[in-house]
Design a protein around this motif. Sequence first.
Motif, PDB file in Angstrom:
ATOM      1  N   ALA A  29      37.701  35.238  48.183  1.00  0.00           N
ATOM      2  CA  ALA A  29      36.724  36.160  48.778  1.00  0.00           C
ATOM      3  C   ALA A  29      35.701  36.598  47.740  1.00  0.00           C
ATOM      4  O   ALA A  29      34.507  36.721  48.048  1.00  0.00           O
ATOM      5  N   ALA A  30      36.148  36.830  46.507  1.00  0.00           N
ATOM      6  CA  ALA A  30      35.210  37.173  45.438  1.00  0.00           C
ATOM      7  C   ALA A  30      34.268  36.010  45.157  1.00  0.00           C
ATOM      8  O   ALA A  30      33.082  36.207  44.860  1.00  0.00           O
ATOM      9  N   PHE A  31      34.773  34.777  45.243  1.00  0.00           N
ATOM     10  CA  PHE A  31      33.928  33.587  45.096  1.00  0.00           C
ATOM     11  C   PHE A  31      32.840  33.583  46.165  1.00  0.00           C
ATOM     12  O   PHE A  31      31.660  33.349  45.865  1.00  0.00           O
ATOM     13  N   ARG A  32      33.227  33.842  47.394  1.00  0.00           N
ATOM     14  CA  ARG A  32      32.250  33.820  48.483  1.00  0.00           C
ATOM     15  C   ARG A  32      31.243  34.973  48.373  1.00  0.00           C
ATOM     16  O   ARG A  32      30.048  34.785  48.611  1.00  0.00           O
ATOM     17  N   GLY A  52      34.463  51.358  38.653  1.00  0.00           N
ATOM     18  CA  GLY A  52      33.499  51.512  39.721  1.00  0.00           C
ATOM     19  C   GLY A  52      32.250  50.669  39.581  1.00  0.00           C
ATOM     20  O   GLY A  52      31.460  50.561  40.529  1.00  0.00           O
ATOM     21  N   SER A  53      32.025  50.055  38.427  1.00  0.00           N
ATOM     22  CA  SER A  53      30.863  49.192  38.244  1.00  0.00           C
ATOM     23  C   SER A  53      31.151  47.817  38.835  1.00  0.00           C
ATOM     24  O   SER A  53      32.302  47.469  39.122  1.00  0.00           O
ATOM     25  N   ARG A  54      30.106  47.031  39.022  1.00  0.00           N
ATOM     26  CA  ARG A  54      30.253  45.721  39.633  1.00  0.00           C
ATOM     27  C   ARG A  54      29.822  44.621  38.677  1.00  0.00           C
ATOM     28  O   ARG A  54      28.901  44.804  37.882  1.00  0.00           O
ATOM     29  N   VAL A  55      30.484  43.485  38.805  1.00  0.00           N
ATOM     30  CA  VAL A  55      30.055  42.278  38.104  1.00  0.00           C
ATOM     31  C   VAL A  55      29.756  41.217  39.154  1.00  0.00           C
ATOM     32  O   VAL A  55      30.330  41.213  40.242  1.00  0.00           O
ATOM     33  N   GLY A  56      28.839  40.310  38.814  1.00  0.00           N
ATOM     34  CA  GLY A  56      28.394  39.298  39.759  1.00  0.00           C
ATOM     35  C   GLY A  56      27.114  39.739  40.428  1.00  0.00           C
ATOM     36  O   GLY A  56      26.889  40.931  40.662  1.00  0.00           O
ATOM     37  N   ASN A  57      26.256  38.776  40.733  1.00  0.00           N
ATOM     38  CA  ASN A  57      24.942  39.092  41.300  1.00  0.00           C
ATOM     39  C   ASN A  57      24.889  38.977  42.814  1.00  0.00           C
ATOM     40  O   ASN A  57      23.823  39.082  43.417  1.00  0.00           O
ATOM     41  N   GLY A  58      26.034  38.768  43.440  1.00  0.00           N
ATOM     42  CA  GLY A  58      26.064  38.681  44.896  1.00  0.00           C
ATOM     43  C   GLY A  58      25.821  37.299  45.445  1.00  0.00           C
ATOM     44  O   GLY A  58      25.803  37.114  46.661  1.00  0.00           O
ATOM     45  N   ALA A  59      25.633  36.295  44.587  1.00  0.00           N
ATOM     46  CA  ALA A  59      25.440  34.921  45.044  1.00  0.00           C
ATOM     47  C   ALA A  59      26.794  34.212  45.102  1.00  0.00           C
ATOM     48  O   ALA A  59      27.611  34.341  44.183  1.00  0.00           O
ATOM     49  N   ARG A  60      27.030  33.482  46.163  1.00  0.00           N
ATOM     50  CA  ARG A  60      28.265  32.710  46.296  1.00  0.00           C
ATOM     51  C   ARG A  60      28.513  31.909  45.023  1.00  0.00           C
ATOM     52  O   ARG A  60      27.610  31.267  44.479  1.00  0.00           O
ATOM     53  N   ASP A  62      29.465  33.050  41.985  1.00  0.00           N
ATOM     54  CA  ASP A  62      29.232  33.697  40.689  1.00  0.00           C
ATOM     55  C   ASP A  62      30.569  33.795  39.963  1.00  0.00           C
ATOM     56  O   ASP A  62      31.490  34.493  40.395  1.00  0.00           O
ATOM     57  N   MET A  63      30.687  33.101  38.855  1.00  0.00           N
ATOM     58  CA  MET A  63      31.968  32.992  38.172  1.00  0.00           C
ATOM     59  C   MET A  63      32.412  34.282  37.503  1.00  0.00           C
ATOM     60  O   MET A  63      33.601  34.485  37.258  1.00  0.00           O
ATOM     61  N   ARG A  64      31.488  35.180  37.197  1.00  0.00           N
ATOM     62  CA  ARG A  64      31.896  36.463  36.629  1.00  0.00           C
ATOM     63  C   ARG A  64      32.759  37.223  37.631  1.00  0.00           C
ATOM     64  O   ARG A  64      33.773  37.829  37.261  1.00  0.00           O
ATOM     65  N   ALA A  65      32.358  37.185  38.898  1.00  0.00           N
ATOM     66  CA  ALA A  65      33.150  37.838  39.936  1.00  0.00           C
ATOM     67  C   ALA A  65      34.505  37.165  40.095  1.00  0.00           C
ATOM     68  O   ALA A  65      35.542  37.829  40.253  1.00  0.00           O
ATOM     69  N   VAL A  66      34.519  35.836  40.043  1.00  0.00           N
ATOM     70  CA  VAL A  66      35.762  35.085  40.203  1.00  0.00           C
ATOM     71  C   VAL A  66      36.729  35.394  39.061  1.00  0.00           C
ATOM     72  O   VAL A  66      37.920  35.669  39.280  1.00  0.00           O
ATOM     73  N   VAL A  67      36.224  35.375  37.838  1.00  0.00           N
ATOM     74  CA  VAL A  67      37.077  35.614  36.667  1.00  0.00           C
ATOM     75  C   VAL A  67      37.643  37.028  36.695  1.00  0.00           C
ATOM     76  O   VAL A  67      38.840  37.248  36.448  1.00  0.00           O
ATOM     77  N   ALA A  68      36.799  38.008  36.987  1.00  0.00           N
ATOM     78  CA  ALA A  68      37.274  39.391  37.055  1.00  0.00           C
ATOM     79  C   ALA A  68      38.320  39.546  38.152  1.00  0.00           C
ATOM     80  O   ALA A  68      39.335  40.236  37.970  1.00  0.00           O
ATOM     81  N   ILE A  79      40.375  37.306  39.281  1.00  0.00           N
ATOM     82  CA  ILE A  79      41.628  36.671  38.847  1.00  0.00           C
ATOM     83  C   ILE A  79      42.398  37.578  37.900  1.00  0.00           C
ATOM     84  O   ILE A  79      43.596  37.823  38.072  1.00  0.00           O
ATOM     85  N   LEU A  80      41.715  38.088  36.896  1.00  0.00           N
ATOM     86  CA  LEU A  80      42.396  38.844  35.840  1.00  0.00           C
ATOM     87  C   LEU A  80      42.791  40.245  36.266  1.00  0.00           C
ATOM     88  O   LEU A  80      43.744  40.817  35.724  1.00  0.00           O
ATOM     89  N   LEU A  81      42.092  40.816  37.230  1.00  0.00           N
ATOM     90  CA  LEU A  81      42.363  42.196  37.637  1.00  0.00           C
ATOM     91  C   LEU A  81      43.061  42.291  38.982  1.00  0.00           C
ATOM     92  O   LEU A  81      43.248  43.394  39.502  1.00  0.00           O
ATOM     93  N   ASP A  82      43.441  41.169  39.548  1.00  0.00           N
ATOM     94  CA  ASP A  82      44.161  41.231  40.804  1.00  0.00           C
ATOM     95  C   ASP A  82      45.451  42.034  40.633  1.00  0.00           C
ATOM     96  O   ASP A  82      46.091  41.983  39.571  1.00  0.00           O
ATOM     97  N   PRO A  83      45.848  42.789  41.651  1.00  0.00           N
ATOM     98  CA  PRO A  83      47.096  43.553  41.542  1.00  0.00           C
ATOM     99  C   PRO A  83      48.293  42.715  41.124  1.00  0.00           C
ATOM    100  O   PRO A  83      49.150  43.183  40.367  1.00  0.00           O
ATOM    101  N   GLU A  84      48.374  41.461  41.585  1.00  0.00           N
ATOM    102  CA  GLU A  84      49.508  40.623  41.196  1.00  0.00           C
ATOM    103  C   GLU A  84      49.457  40.242  39.724  1.00  0.00           C
ATOM    104  O   GLU A  84      50.500  40.122  39.063  1.00  0.00           O
ATOM    105  N   ALA A  85      48.256  40.044  39.187  1.00  0.00           N
ATOM    106  CA  ALA A  85      48.132  39.696  37.771  1.00  0.00           C
ATOM    107  C   ALA A  85      48.547  40.858  36.882  1.00  0.00           C
ATOM    108  O   ALA A  85      49.093  40.657  35.796  1.00  0.00           O
ATOM    109  N   ARG A  86      48.298  42.076  37.340  1.00  0.00           N
ATOM    110  CA  ARG A  86      48.536  43.251  36.507  1.00  0.00           C
ATOM    111  C   ARG A  86      49.848  43.970  36.828  1.00  0.00           C
ATOM    112  O   ARG A  86      50.251  44.862  36.107  1.00  0.00           O
ATOM    113  N   ASP A  87      50.504  43.608  37.912  1.00  0.00           N
ATOM    114  CA  ASP A  87      51.740  44.277  38.318  1.00  0.00           C
ATOM    115  C   ASP A  87      52.815  44.091  37.246  1.00  0.00           C
ATOM    116  O   ASP A  87      53.259  42.971  36.995  1.00  0.00           O
TER     117      ASP A  87
END
Length: 557
Positions: free
Chosen positions: A338-341, A350-358, A360-366, A368-376
């Motif tokens: 969903a972040a990829f899309r 509260g800040s955002r990464v990614g420019n809103g374009a399908r 955007d790898m910054r959004a994808v990477v963030a 992945i690394l900050l997903d609740p399952e990654a950090r649980d």
Amino acid sequence: MTRIGAVCSAAFLLLSACSGSGDESEAPPETSAPPPASSAMTTEEASRFLSQATFGPSEDDIDALAASGVSAWLKAEFDKPQESILQDVLIAEASGVDVGPDALAEAFWTRAILSDDQLRQRVGYSLSQIFVASFTDSQLADHPVAMANYMDIMSAGAFGNFRQTLENVTYSPAMAIFLTYLQNQKADEEGEVVPDENYAREVMQLFTIGLLELEPDGEVRLDGSGDPIETYTNDDVTELAKVFTGLSWAERGYFLGDAQTLESEYLPLVMFEEQHSPKAKSFLGTTIPPNTPGDQSIAIALDALYNHPNTPPFISRQLIQRLVTSNPSRGYVGRVAAAFRRGRFELPDGSRVGNGARGDMRAVVAAILLDPEARDPDNMTDPNFGKLREPVLRFTHWARAFGVDETDTDGAEILRNTSAPSRLAQQAYRSPSVFNFYRPGFVLPGSETAAAGLVAPELQITTGSSITGYANFMEGFILQNVSDETYVPDYSAEIALADDAAALVDHLDRILTYGTLRDESRSRIIQAVNSIQGDQENRVEAAILMMMTSADYIVQR
């Protein structure tokens, strides 16, 4: 007992004790996700995060992240300029140095160990295991400048847009050599010449949509009979192959022949319209009209792959596997897809990464690394969560954790190619085929992971020979037997703790295993270290070797 013998005996004790893999019962049904990650981190949490996001943390890295918080760290990483391997190679070429695969191996190790843009380098390396181009191809080995450029494409793609990376790869001389579509010609009237289909097949199968249709969360879609649905047919491959005709070296006046200038080795390929198929091209529900110019045909084809519903979950799952866990849940894959899309992701502050374009790898990477399952934190004791650390990452972690600051392979020639099982069984940009070192869906037959329904990609290169080879390889570097001028560690912090085995092991646990060392392992390492009398450096080296060959370390959770 000799110094080496003491270390090896102690390591053998630990390996024998840690050979079990724990209970790998079937994972319970997915429930609601844990609360999202916060910006604040303990040092153990910071160590774990950096093990997923970098080539390995040092103690200073851990303390810095714990002090700044993860949101600030990620934004700082995204803002760092890319360090170019191509520029280094061009400087070397200009000075008369004969650059080849060995020099690029050194360049990789240097970037992985010493570069400040660690997140970019780590994600770029992960992308290189999806978009595989390898020096195992003898023709590509003859074009190291093209390969240096390709390595930069991967690093740029880490924080760029997936669509641009897909285009950069397609027009890359390195990929065109590796997948044999350089100077790919249109079909002739006699049928004696047909377009090469390699890239058309692999750009679908491996680089974008995969073999089977997927739900948005990565689950395989089934037809009315309960069977998986294939994403493409051989007709799609044949039609798409027409798209990738007419590409050849830049700065040439004619189509065939080798590169004539150094610049053409790294400049994007150019289209020779007279060699591009003018026919209509129909694939995946897309039709390119006849006589469409070559570059426009490629753009239409890449747009179709980029916008295909399979691409977000297919790519997201593989990146999760490379960074965090081999068996992400449907929910985890779905959230990253969903972040990829969306092309954007909200950080814990509260800040955002990614420019809103399908894409955007910054959004994808963030994501992945900050997903609740990654950090649980509960997942650190879950036998169904995590991944085997790649051998390459184990070595770079040692180098970064213990202050290696000189990476000249002239004094450590073994690092020019570590592909053999007697070394690391893996070398960046030297995978044996376009299918990478291991398949993302690899299941080891007869294993507990297989019985639990789990994949374990890295087990595909894990054998009796590679296990022994890794231990011997690391012993050489940890004990400083490889070189006295390069890849020299700084063990001063550890030597200060050497007389207190428990304190030394706790210190290493924090850096290497983020506080997850099992009590049994801890006791055995302390016992082994205490059996080594006198030499503080010997005690330190033994402790590090045992830690880095333990199951607690090899499995990253």
